[in-house]
Design a protein around this motif. Structure first.
Motif, PDB file in Angstrom:
ATOM      1  N   HIS A 126       0.955  -1.182   0.183  1.00  0.00           N
ATOM      2  CA  HIS A 126      -0.032  -0.070  -0.049  1.00  0.00           C
ATOM      3  C   HIS A 126       0.875   1.163  -0.080  1.00  0.00           C
ATOM      4  N   GLU A 127       0.601   2.494  -0.965  1.00  0.00           N
ATOM      5  CA  GLU A 127       1.224   3.487  -0.969  1.00  0.00           C
ATOM      6  C   GLU A 127       0.341   4.650  -0.296  1.00  0.00           C
ATOM      7  N   ASP A 128       1.174   5.333   0.659  1.00  0.00           N
ATOM      8  CA  ASP A 128       0.383   6.625   1.285  1.00  0.00           C
ATOM      9  C   ASP A 128       0.715   7.659   0.558  1.00  0.00           C
ATOM     10  N   ALA A 129       0.078   8.019  -0.543  1.00  0.00           N
ATOM     11  CA  ALA A 129       0.493   8.836  -1.669  1.00  0.00           C
ATOM     12  C   ALA A 129       0.122  10.129  -0.942  1.00  0.00           C
ATOM     13  N   ALA A 130      -0.814  10.338  -0.043  1.00  0.00           N
ATOM     14  CA  ALA A 130      -1.219  11.851   0.376  1.00  0.00           C
ATOM     15  C   ALA A 130      -0.233  12.122   1.617  1.00  0.00           C
ATOM     16  N   GLY A 131       0.332  11.066   2.375  1.00  0.00           N
ATOM     17  CA  GLY A 131       1.391  11.134   3.522  1.00  0.00           C
ATOM     18  C   GLY A 131       2.506  11.719   2.595  1.00  0.00           C
ATOM     19  N   PHE A 132       2.845  10.968   1.644  1.00  0.00           N
ATOM     20  CA  PHE A 132       4.102  11.513   0.661  1.00  0.00           C
ATOM     21  C   PHE A 132       4.168  12.978   0.309  1.00  0.00           C
ATOM     22  N   ARG A 133       2.976  13.170  -0.194  1.00  0.00           N
ATOM     23  CA  ARG A 133       2.873  14.762  -0.741  1.00  0.00           C
ATOM     24  C   ARG A 133       2.933  15.441   0.622  1.00  0.00           C
ATOM     25  N   ARG A 134       2.220  15.160   1.852  1.00  0.00           N
ATOM     26  CA  ARG A 134       2.367  16.064   3.088  1.00  0.00           C
ATOM     27  C   ARG A 134       3.987  16.173   3.273  1.00  0.00           C
ATOM     28  N   TYR A 135       4.502  15.070   3.341  1.00  0.00           N
ATOM     29  CA  TYR A 135       5.968  15.201   3.998  1.00  0.00           C
ATOM     30  C   TYR A 135       7.011  16.093   3.251  1.00  0.00           C
ATOM     31  N   LEU A 136       6.728  15.594   1.657  1.00  0.00           N
ATOM     32  CA  LEU A 136       7.419  16.771   0.954  1.00  0.00           C
ATOM     33  C   LEU A 136       7.033  18.194   1.209  1.00  0.00           C
ATOM     34  N   ARG A 137       5.870  18.596   1.172  1.00  0.00           N
ATOM     35  CA  ARG A 137       5.461  19.831   1.329  1.00  0.00           C
ATOM     36  C   ARG A 137       6.000  20.368   2.595  1.00  0.00           C
ATOM     37  N   ASP A 138       5.666  19.675   3.747  1.00  0.00           N
ATOM     38  CA  ASP A 138       6.305  20.190   5.015  1.00  0.00           C
ATOM     39  C   ASP A 138       7.677  20.329   5.127  1.00  0.00           C
ATOM     40  N   ASN A 139       8.584  19.613   4.392  1.00  0.00           N
ATOM     41  CA  ASN A 139       9.910  19.415   4.732  1.00  0.00           C
ATOM     42  C   ASN A 139      10.816  20.253   3.564  1.00  0.00           C
ATOM     43  N   SER A 140      10.058  20.855   2.661  1.00  0.00           N
ATOM     44  CA  SER A 140      10.569  21.911   1.597  1.00  0.00           C
ATOM     45  C   SER A 140      10.467  23.016   1.363  1.00  0.00           C
ATOM     46  N   ARG A 141      11.347  23.923   0.846  1.00  0.00           N
ATOM     47  CA  ARG A 141      11.394  25.300   0.732  1.00  0.00           C
ATOM     48  C   ARG A 141      10.367  25.865  -0.211  1.00  0.00           C
ATOM     49  N   SER A 142      10.304  25.210  -1.201  1.00  0.00           N
ATOM     50  CA  SER A 142       9.365  25.568  -2.330  1.00  0.00           C
ATOM     51  C   SER A 142       8.933  24.405  -3.282  1.00  0.00           C
ATOM     52  N   PRO A 143       8.023  24.535  -4.302  1.00  0.00           N
ATOM     53  CA  PRO A 143       7.681  23.552  -5.109  1.00  0.00           C
ATOM     54  C   PRO A 143       8.903  22.948  -5.808  1.00  0.00           C
ATOM     55  N   LYS A 144       9.541  23.562  -6.240  1.00  0.00           N
ATOM     56  CA  LYS A 144      10.926  23.006  -6.925  1.00  0.00           C
ATOM     57  C   LYS A 144      11.713  22.343  -6.015  1.00  0.00           C
ATOM     58  N   ASP A 145      11.796  22.840  -4.558  1.00  0.00           N
ATOM     59  CA  ASP A 145      12.619  21.804  -3.731  1.00  0.00           C
ATOM     60  C   ASP A 145      11.834  20.665  -3.373  1.00  0.00           C
ATOM     61  N   GLU A 146      10.670  20.705  -3.251  1.00  0.00           N
ATOM     62  CA  GLU A 146       9.919  19.520  -3.129  1.00  0.00           C
ATOM     63  C   GLU A 146      10.186  18.303  -4.163  1.00  0.00           C
ATOM     64  N   GLU A 147      10.242  18.796  -5.455  1.00  0.00           N
ATOM     65  CA  GLU A 147      10.401  17.641  -6.628  1.00  0.00           C
ATOM     66  C   GLU A 147      12.168  17.265  -6.486  1.00  0.00           C
ATOM     67  N   ARG A 148      12.861  18.429  -5.892  1.00  0.00           N
ATOM     68  CA  ARG A 148      14.341  17.833  -5.598  1.00  0.00           C
ATOM     69  C   ARG A 148      14.528  16.835  -4.500  1.00  0.00           C
ATOM     70  N   ILE A 149      13.885  17.176  -3.610  1.00  0.00           N
ATOM     71  CA  ILE A 149      13.686  16.317  -2.463  1.00  0.00           C
ATOM     72  C   ILE A 149      13.286  14.937  -2.851  1.00  0.00           C
ATOM     73  N   ALA A 150      12.234  14.747  -3.466  1.00  0.00           N
ATOM     74  CA  ALA A 150      11.591  13.615  -4.057  1.00  0.00           C
ATOM     75  C   ALA A 150      12.446  12.745  -4.773  1.00  0.00           C
ATOM     76  N   ALA A 151      13.247  13.487  -5.790  1.00  0.00           N
ATOM     77  CA  ALA A 151      14.441  12.775  -6.659  1.00  0.00           C
ATOM     78  C   ALA A 151      15.297  12.216  -5.712  1.00  0.00           C
ATOM     79  N   LYS A 152      15.660  12.929  -4.698  1.00  0.00           N
ATOM     80  CA  LYS A 152      16.868  12.614  -3.919  1.00  0.00           C
ATOM     81  C   LYS A 152      16.435  11.208  -3.006  1.00  0.00           C
TER      82      LYS A 152
END
Ligand code: HEM
Length: 452
Positions: free
Chosen positions: A234-260
């Motif tokens: 099971h994938e917690d897609a909402a939780g993944f999105r929330r974690y990225l948003r809460d731990n990034s500085r901008s939408p671009k940073d979100e993508e970078r963290i996801a990629a990392k």
């Protein structure tokens, strides 16, 4: 094994090997996974014999066909079919125990503990698994009806899976890019694809150590067969999105963290080749999108963190100074997404069941699948990261960290939650065609067989 040039290319028996073991699925496909419990072994054996000509082999996989159909058996399935005791005893211990019994090794703890699994997983009722795929939804009707008509067995689970409309998995990444190349398979290896001896994945052939592994007995059961681990993740897609948003500085940073976290941008473009920005063209080019290693240019993980998903599950050449031989722990994957996509922009869970129906194929559950889960995914020691786990798939519990190396300073994400929860799973054996003929034509068992 030294240089790959020294290896002889074996003749694989394409007519006997089940297609899904050797062949890739089309880019767009619809899949159905059906699990059965055996009720009457003799009736089922007769019924299975009529289905065997429909089982897709590696020889007929490539020809135009409306569907593919493959069949696998669990240990309790072999017991139910009356396989003789000496043969049952010849299977690997972990297969005989079943996936639920391996929870500690696999990191199936907390929410992933087998005690929370969806029935029928975790019990001894899953006996046979049928995997069906087609390039169009209508193509599923015939094989599903073949499966439904199997006599002497009851369907106890069905899961529909396939490619999502955006051709990504539920966290938004393109999946299914990197696979080992099986020597002798007749495919052309793509740049960056490691060539691995077929014995790593199919019984009856030489493996990476130069041995022909002892599979189950008699020999007809081993030849052209392999183990298969199936997991509903099971994938917690909402939780993944929330974690990225809460731990990034901008939408671009979100993508970078996801990629990392993964080691690739969501498009599939590898960070190793495009560290600063996504590159959809690179992602779409099979001649380039997997053509990278780590040792010479990125040993410290400044581009691709040593703890990210793809570098853990396949460290490529980065462990070459250690005694670990990466090719002894390769994973052949045949997963598929299931469940509806979470609507764009939604950050709260909508309660839908979604994830990946993960399939591993290989000659050693312990040395390949379980090793990767235990040592590479759920432990950071092999890359000097202590307790850190795979950020995407690891059994994180909200207390761990994830380190992204950087200059001048690294970044450390904390309170790392679990994004993937095991809903259930089982170990199967995927026999060759001759083995299935043997299984279904044997006379009835005279006395009961015993499980471990
Ligand atoms: C929900 C769970 C999972 C998700 C979302 C996921 C996602 C991904 C993604 C996005 C990639 C990169 C694309 C590619 O190379 O194909 C990847 C690669 C890979 N994954 Fe997973 N994965 C999951 C579970 C697993 C598990 C359980 C294993 C093995 C035990 C695994 C083994 C691999 C391997 C071997 C690769 C290729 C790495 C390489 O060769 O570079 N994955 N996965």
């Amino acid at each position: 094994m030294s240089g790959q040039q020294a290896r002889t290319v074996p003749d694989l028996d394409f007519n006997d090997i089940q297609g899904t073991l050797l062949r890739h699925r089309p880019d767009v496909y619809y899949g159905v996974y059906i699990l059965f419990r055996v009720d009457d072994a003799e009736v089922l054996k007769r019924s299975l014999r009529t289905v065997l000509p429909k089982v897709t082999t590696a020889a007929d996989w490539e020809s135009p066909r409306p569907f593919t159909l493959n069949i696998a058996f669990t240990y309790s399935g072999f017991e139910a079919l009356g396989v003789p005791a000496d043969s049952l005893a010849s299977f690997a211990d972990e297969f005989r125990e079943g996936m639920a019994a391996r929870s500690v090794v696999l990191g199936d703890v907390g929410a992933s503990d087998p005690k929370h699994w969806t029935a029928p997983f975790g019990g001894r009722d899953v006996h046979i698994g049928v995997v069906i795929a087609s390039t169009n939804a209508d193509g599923l009707d015939e094989p599903v009806s073949i499966a439904q008509q199997l006599a002497g067995a009851t369907i106890i689970y069905r899961l529909d899976a396939g490619v999502l409309p955006n051709r990504r998995e539920h966290f938004g990444f393109r999946d299914g890019i990197s696979q080992p190349h099986i020597i002798g398979s007749t495919d052309q290896p793509r740049p960056g694809q490691d060539a691995v001896m077929p014995g790593e994945f199919i019984f009856g052939y030489e493996d990476e150590l130069g041995n022909v592994a002892a599979g189950p007995t008699p020999e007809v059961l081993a030849r052209n067969g392999t183990y298969l681990a199936l997991r509903q993740l099971h994938e917690d897609a909402a939780g993944f999105r929330r974690y990225l948003r809460d731990n990034s500085r901008s939408p671009k940073d979100e993508e970078r963290i996801a990629a990392k976290m993964v080691g690739r941008w969501r498009s599939g473009a590898p960070l190793a080749l495009s560290p600063e920005h996504d590159d959809p063209e690179l992602a779409a080019d099979p001649q380039r999108n997997n053509d990278f290693r780590y040792y010479d240019h990125d040993l410290n993980g400044l581009r691709v963190p040593r703890g990210c998903h793809i570098r853990r599950v396949n460290p490529r050449d980065s462990l070459k100074d250690s005694i670990v031989s990466v090719n002894l722990h390769r994973v052949l994957r045949r997963g598929a997404a299931y469940g509806p996509m979470l609507a764009d922009g939604v950050l709260e869970d909508d309660g839908a069941e979604r994830g990946i129906f993960f399939i591993f194929l290989g000659a050693s559950l312990a040395r390949q699948f379980e090793f990767v889960q235990q040592v590479w995914m759920n432990d950071g020691d092999f890359v000097g990261l202590g307790n850190e786990k795979d950020p995407l798939v690891g059994d994180n519990n909200g207390t761990g960290t994830y380190t992204i190396p950087g200059k001048p300073v690294r970044r450390r994400l904390s309170a790392f939650p679990r994004f993937v929860t095991v809903r259930g799973g089982e170990y199967f054996y995927l026999p060759g065609i001759a083995a299935m003929t043997w299984l279904t034509t044997r006379p009835p068992a005279i006395e009961g067989n015993h499980r471990v």
